[in-house]
Design a protein around this motif. Structure first.
Motif: not given
Length: 322
Positions: A296, A310, A312
């Motif tokens: 991330t 972002a 996942k």
């Protein structure tokens, strides 16, 4: 953001200069295939299974401590050599491109290379050899053993599994649209009469014609050509992988990437098909990056400005046995 856009322009200038006869300093001779004989060199007796292209080899236990790679393993051979040899791009802005100010190749993919090297050596500094390759080079150089890994926005496919091995998915790209800020276009349904550019002979162009026949498809030689038409007002949108569009948007303050992806392009790290132990090791590194926030953080550093918050990280899928 202003600095990043200036860097993008300088990257484009550097690429043009490189195309005018510049020859980079030759890299040291790559390792021979026999030098990579760490515990898994026998040719597979059967073609790889591919019921699921995203299915890779599961890590076996915890990732070994840096500097303590298992005897006879591919990782030990790399450790003893003193460097990880990685095939990369140098002109995929935000993923792997040469910074003209520092001379270093940097981006999301390069951070992945550094993470694998750091897991072997304890630090990537001084232990990474980046070999700039074309898309056509990717499979042959892995098959010959001239590079240890290829990290070059490479889509995982069953066809490629017949020649090389892949890590689990590390990034899910997809075809999207780039438009001017404030445009009414937000997806394929809005393209009636809209002039949309894509490079000639690409799947992006054929997908556009198939999925949005109401659009006015405008071919160009490449995405840079599309960007020129876009900036001259001769097309209203550009389509391609969101990773490419992110780089274009970073070079145009009035452009933005919109809509959901309408194709799936899962990227994986390529490895020689006989180096299954290295695939398992790389997957262990990717799992760590998924869970400790590194994935991330890298997304936020390179991609968030143009692709938004972002998502996942992709979940790695396992179960492959050959």
């Amino acid at each position: 953001m202003r600095t990043r856009r200036l860097t993008a322009v300088l990257v484009a200038v550097a690429a043009l200069v490189a195309g005018c006869g510049y020859a980079p300093t030759p890299l040291p001779a790559p390792p021979t295939p026999s030098a990579m004989s760490g515990g898994s060199t026998a040719a597979p007796s059967q073609a790889p299974q591919c019921d699921d292209a995203l299915q890779s080899y599961a890590p076996q236990g915890a990732v070994p401590a840096p500097g303590r790679m298992p005897s006879g393993s591919t990782m030990k051979t790399i450790q003893d050599r003193g460097r990880l040899v990685a095939g990369v791009s140098a002109d995929t802005y935000l993923f792997a491109s040469r910074n003209p100010l520092s001379g270093r190749i940097e981006g999301f993919d390069i951070d992945l290379v550094d993470a694998v090297a750091a897991a072997i050596f304890g630090t990537a500094k001084g232990h990474v050899q980046l070999r700039v390759i074309t898309a056509a080079d990717r499979l042959p150089l892995l098959e010959s053993g001239e590079v240890d890994v290829v990290v070059r926005t490479m889509t995982i496919t069953c066809d490629r599994w017949t020649r090389i091995a892949f890590s689990g998915e590390y990034y899910r790209a997809g075809q999207k649209l780039l438009v001017k800020e404030g445009s009414d276009v937000t997806g394929l349904a809005d393209l009636a009469g809209v002039r949309v550019c894509a490079p000639s002979g690409t799947s992006s162009l054929s997908t556009l014609r198939a999925r949005a026949p109401q659009a006015v498809a405008v071919p160009a030689a490449n995405h840079t050509g599309c960007l020129a038409l876009f900036q001259q007002g001769e097309v209203d949108a550009i389509t391609g992988d969101d990773t490419v569009l992110a780089g274009l948007a970073a070079q145009d303050p009035y452009a933005t990437v919109v809509g959901d992806a309408f194709t799936a392009e899962p990227y994986g790290i390529g490895v020689n098909a006989d180096r299954v132990d290295l695939v398992r090791f790389v997957n262990g590194v990717l799992e760590t990056r998924r869970t400790d926030g590194s994935w991330t953080a890298d997304y936020d550093r390179w991609l968030a400005d143009t692709l938004g918050p972002a998502p996942k990280p992709p979940v790695l899928r396992y179960g492959r046995t050959r």
